[in-house]
Design an enzyme around this catalytic site. Sequence first.
Site, PDB file in Angstrom:
ATOM      1  CG  ASP A 372      54.684 -16.094-103.322  1.00 59.23           C
ATOM      2  OD1 ASP A 372      55.741 -16.431-102.762  1.00 59.23           O
ATOM      3  OD2 ASP A 372      53.768 -16.886-103.543  1.00 59.23           O
ATOM      4  CG  ASN A 380      46.942 -10.340 -94.350  1.00 66.20           C
ATOM      5  OD1 ASN A 380      47.330  -9.196 -94.162  1.00 66.20           O
ATOM      6  ND2 ASN A 380      46.767 -10.845 -95.566  1.00 66.20           N
ATOM      7  CG  ASP A 389      46.503  -3.471 -96.769  1.00 63.30           C
ATOM      8  OD1 ASP A 389      46.497  -4.580 -97.357  1.00 63.30           O
ATOM      9  OD2 ASP A 389      45.459  -2.849 -96.466  1.00 63.30           O
ATOM     10  CD  GLU A 415      50.102 -14.186-101.221  1.00 71.77           C
ATOM     11  OE1 GLU A 415      50.116 -15.394-100.938  1.00 71.77           O
ATOM     12  OE2 GLU A 415      49.063 -13.541-101.420  1.00 71.77           O
TER      13      GLU A 415
END
Length: 493
Positions: A372, A380, A389, A415
């Site tokens: 991840d 973010n 994204d 993620e």
Amino acid sequence: MSQQEGAGTRTTGLFVNPVGQRRAQFQHACAGLFDELRVADGAEAAALQLAAQPAGLLVLDLDRFDLAIDLPALGQLVAGRAGQPVLALCPFTNARWLPALMAFGPLEYAIGPLSPEETRSYLHARLQNGFTPAPAVSPAEAELAALLAVRSGAQQALAEADDTIRFGERLCAALLGWPGVVHAAMFQLRGGGDLRLEAQHGQHQGAAGLDLAQVLQRGERLLQSPLRHAFPGLLAAASGEMALLDAPEKAGEPELAQALGAHGVRMVLGLPIPASGPGAPRGALCLLFDHARPFSRAQLTAFDDLAQLAAFGLRMAELMRESEQLLGRVTHLATTDALTGVANRRHGEYLMELEIKRARRYRLPLALVAFDIDRFRNVNDTYGHPVGDMALRTVADTARALLRANDVLVRSGGEEFQVIAPHTSAIDGLKLAEKLRAAIEQAEIPGCDHVTVSLGVAQLGETESGDSLAVRVNAALVRAKRAGRNCVELAMQ
């Protein structure tokens, strides 16, 4: 029964039925009607007896015979009678036997069940009056039978309507049964106004070797053919009207007339295949005849029916294609992560189970890599979700570019990702994970420059389940996080 009852009518007989009790009942009831009555338990035994000693009357008791299994052998018995009488005792529950056996030759039949006494009375009457030979088939009846066979074959072609080429070939083959037809073809209008020769079929004799693509000088874009005004098949597809050329030279194209005449074609009929609604036809059927002949109103109506059936078949093929495309789209949506384009979690779990079964069966190694994005929440929060994204898509694209064709990349969480790696040991899995780590670290992401990933690697144990493997690889991933991130850890056994 007295001997007088059968005087002058006695003959030899052979009774065929697989059940011993029915053979015994028939012998007991009807033996007095024959000079000699023999019995057989099946077609093979009956054929041997007939070869050794012919019988004046063959009685086929169809009860307990299986149409799907016994028809060919019993049919050969009927075919070999050479005009001698055949009586079929047919149970009313399976009258399909009658047309099936009649295809092999003439016969008379009686519908059962009949008691032994009724059977004896029926046979006595028939032997007294004589078995009536099947009347000669008139030309009209022969043509009707041929047309019914064409219709039946055309309807059976609908079974291949999932593919236009197979449907066209089956339909053209059925149309060859129309009296006088030596070649049949189907033209179909494709997107962009492209009419092409979809299928064609010719007789082994007469029009053997005829290829309309050669005659028309092309097989596609036929609406641009210089012969579109002269050849009925093209004319019908372009105009939507039936076109009948009863002499090829009338078209005003000497080369076309010569090419058709060289293959014995003396008349050509073009039938437009109607569209579902208003607009241009779907194409055309084209029938080539070995002689010119007039058609009755019923025959012309039958041609229209065949064109309608062709339209139905092409529409079915179109719907099948649309259904397959829709199913493919639905399957893609159900199995693919919309953002990254890789397998979603549910599909990944399904593929993992398949690979585990394959690894068990062939005793091959299987590795699972989990990773991840480090501190993805900060991406973010700092740069916004659109940049987040973009980071997810970049990580997925970078990882996918490094994987082999049989490796599967799965987005297992927000993620979080997994790589299912068949034929891969723990050591090879570590090497793959390190390549992924280095490549993702170097990947440029618009808006936030770079991200890193932490990875865990595990190899499937001999008796391990998919859930246990996932627990171990996630534990390794957690250790990689605790070790400072941007590193790879191997799962413990």
